[in-house]
Design a protein around this motif. Structure first.
Motif, PDB file in Angstrom:
ATOM      1  N   UNK A  67       0.848  -1.360   0.202  1.00 44.15           N
ATOM      2  CA  UNK A  67      -0.061  -0.019   0.065  1.00 44.15           C
ATOM      3  C   UNK A  67       0.831   1.325  -0.004  1.00 44.15           C
ATOM      4  N   UNK A  68       1.833   1.532   0.718  1.00 41.76           N
ATOM      5  CA  UNK A  68       2.884   2.533   0.875  1.00 41.76           C
ATOM      6  C   UNK A  68       3.498   2.529  -0.440  1.00 41.76           C
ATOM      7  N   UNK A  69       4.094   1.387  -1.076  1.00 41.23           N
ATOM      8  CA  UNK A  69       4.755   1.421  -2.351  1.00 41.23           C
ATOM      9  C   UNK A  69       3.914   2.088  -3.431  1.00 41.23           C
ATOM     10  N   UNK A  70       2.622   1.683  -3.362  1.00 44.20           N
ATOM     11  CA  UNK A  70       1.639   2.060  -4.483  1.00 44.20           C
ATOM     12  C   UNK A  70       1.381   3.525  -4.253  1.00 44.20           C
ATOM     13  N   UNK A  71       1.168   3.820  -3.044  1.00 43.83           N
ATOM     14  CA  UNK A  71       0.783   5.426  -2.840  1.00 43.83           C
ATOM     15  C   UNK A  71       1.938   6.130  -3.312  1.00 43.83           C
ATOM     16  N   UNK A  72       3.143   5.847  -2.750  1.00 38.61           N
ATOM     17  CA  UNK A  72       4.365   6.651  -3.008  1.00 38.61           C
ATOM     18  C   UNK A  72       4.565   6.530  -4.467  1.00 38.61           C
ATOM     19  N   UNK A  73       4.265   5.742  -5.284  1.00 40.69           N
ATOM     20  CA  UNK A  73       4.656   5.476  -6.833  1.00 40.69           C
ATOM     21  C   UNK A  73       3.669   6.700  -7.286  1.00 40.69           C
ATOM     22  N   UNK A  74       2.340   6.413  -7.098  1.00 40.82           N
ATOM     23  CA  UNK A  74       1.277   7.477  -7.517  1.00 40.82           C
ATOM     24  C   UNK A  74       1.670   9.014  -7.421  1.00 40.82           C
ATOM     25  N   UNK A  75       2.087   9.102  -6.009  1.00 44.67           N
ATOM     26  CA  UNK A  75       2.423  10.369  -5.681  1.00 44.67           C
ATOM     27  C   UNK A  75       3.597  10.879  -6.400  1.00 44.67           C
ATOM     28  N   UNK A  76       4.539   9.985  -6.670  1.00 43.62           N
ATOM     29  CA  UNK A  76       5.908  10.567  -7.460  1.00 43.62           C
ATOM     30  C   UNK A  76       5.642  10.906  -8.768  1.00 43.62           C
ATOM     31  N   UNK A  77       4.735  10.091  -9.576  1.00 37.91           N
ATOM     32  CA  UNK A  77       4.313  10.280 -10.851  1.00 37.91           C
ATOM     33  C   UNK A  77       3.510  11.638 -10.698  1.00 37.91           C
ATOM     34  N   UNK A  78       2.856  12.192  -9.895  1.00 34.86           N
ATOM     35  CA  UNK A  78       2.349  13.523  -9.871  1.00 34.86           C
ATOM     36  C   UNK A  78       3.360  14.647  -9.698  1.00 34.86           C
ATOM     37  N   UNK A  79       4.505  14.411  -9.316  1.00 43.67           N
ATOM     38  CA  UNK A  79       5.423  15.473  -9.182  1.00 43.67           C
ATOM     39  C   UNK A  79       6.962  15.041  -9.629  1.00 43.67           C
ATOM     40  N   UNK A  80       6.687  14.255 -10.655  1.00 39.78           N
ATOM     41  CA  UNK A  80       7.832  13.711 -11.464  1.00 39.78           C
ATOM     42  C   UNK A  80       8.953  14.666 -11.735  1.00 39.78           C
ATOM     43  N   UNK A  81       8.259  16.166 -12.115  1.00 43.48           N
ATOM     44  CA  UNK A  81       9.403  17.136 -12.710  1.00 43.48           C
ATOM     45  C   UNK A  81      10.039  17.670 -11.630  1.00 43.48           C
ATOM     46  N   UNK A  82       9.938  17.216 -10.223  1.00 48.47           N
ATOM     47  CA  UNK A  82      10.515  17.771  -9.192  1.00 48.47           C
ATOM     48  C   UNK A  82      11.935  16.689  -8.650  1.00 48.47           C
ATOM     49  N   UNK A  83      11.693  15.551  -9.281  1.00 52.60           N
ATOM     50  CA  UNK A  83      12.954  14.526  -8.923  1.00 52.60           C
ATOM     51  C   UNK A  83      14.253  15.136  -9.645  1.00 52.60           C
ATOM     52  N   UNK A  84      15.221  15.147  -8.802  1.00 48.69           N
ATOM     53  CA  UNK A  84      16.469  15.424  -9.262  1.00 48.69           C
ATOM     54  C   UNK A  84      17.223  14.098  -9.303  1.00 48.69           C
ATOM     55  N   UNK A  85      18.646  14.305  -9.878  1.00 51.98           N
ATOM     56  CA  UNK A  85      19.448  12.930 -10.085  1.00 51.98           C
ATOM     57  C   UNK A  85      19.325  11.872  -8.803  1.00 51.98           C
ATOM     58  N   UNK A  86      19.543  12.785  -7.712  1.00 52.84           N
ATOM     59  CA  UNK A  86      19.764  11.610  -6.423  1.00 52.84           C
ATOM     60  C   UNK A  86      18.393  10.972  -6.202  1.00 52.84           C
TER      61      UNK A  86
END
Length: 117
Positions: A67-86
């Motif tokens: 449940x946490x991994x799925x929620x974090x994946x969905x949240x990550x997709x919604x802010x993917x432009x914020x992800x830096x290299x690390x």
């Protein structure tokens, strides 16, 4: 003075707590579950760094919490432009370690990685 409870913690405090215990390789099931539940409740407030550090910490401890991994994946997709290299590296490493395959998120992370530099 009062002691901060996980329920009251901000996403940064939750991810930092998960990271610290993972860095120590301290595997306490009740603590991991409590951090996961608190993180689920605050997932909408998490930024890319909070998400990637939490992915890393749970992978480091080999703790698969769907449940946490799925929620974090969905949240990550919604802010993917914020992800830096690390953030990209932490997340992809965690997926490889936990053997998680989330094609939409992996494609988005790959696109982000290819646009770095």
């Amino acid at each position: 003075a009062s002691i901060l409870t996980l329920r009251d913690a901000r996403p940064q405090e939750l991810s930092s707590t998960a990271w610290a215990f993972a860095k120590l390789r301290f595997c306490n099931q009740p603590l991991r579950e409590a951090i996961a539940e608190a993180s689920l409740a605050k997932i909408a407030e998490a930024d890319a760094h909070n998400l990637s550090i939490t992915f890393w910490a749970y992978a480091k401890l080999a703790f698969d919490h769907p449940p946490l991994l799925e929620a974090m994946s969905a949240a990550s997709l919604s802010i993917i432009e914020e992800f830096g290299g690390q953030d990209i590296c932490n997340t992809v490493w965690a997926f490889a370690t936990l053997q998680v395959v989330d094609i939409p998120l992996l494609n988005a992370l790959a696109a982000g990685a290819s646009s770095l530099g």
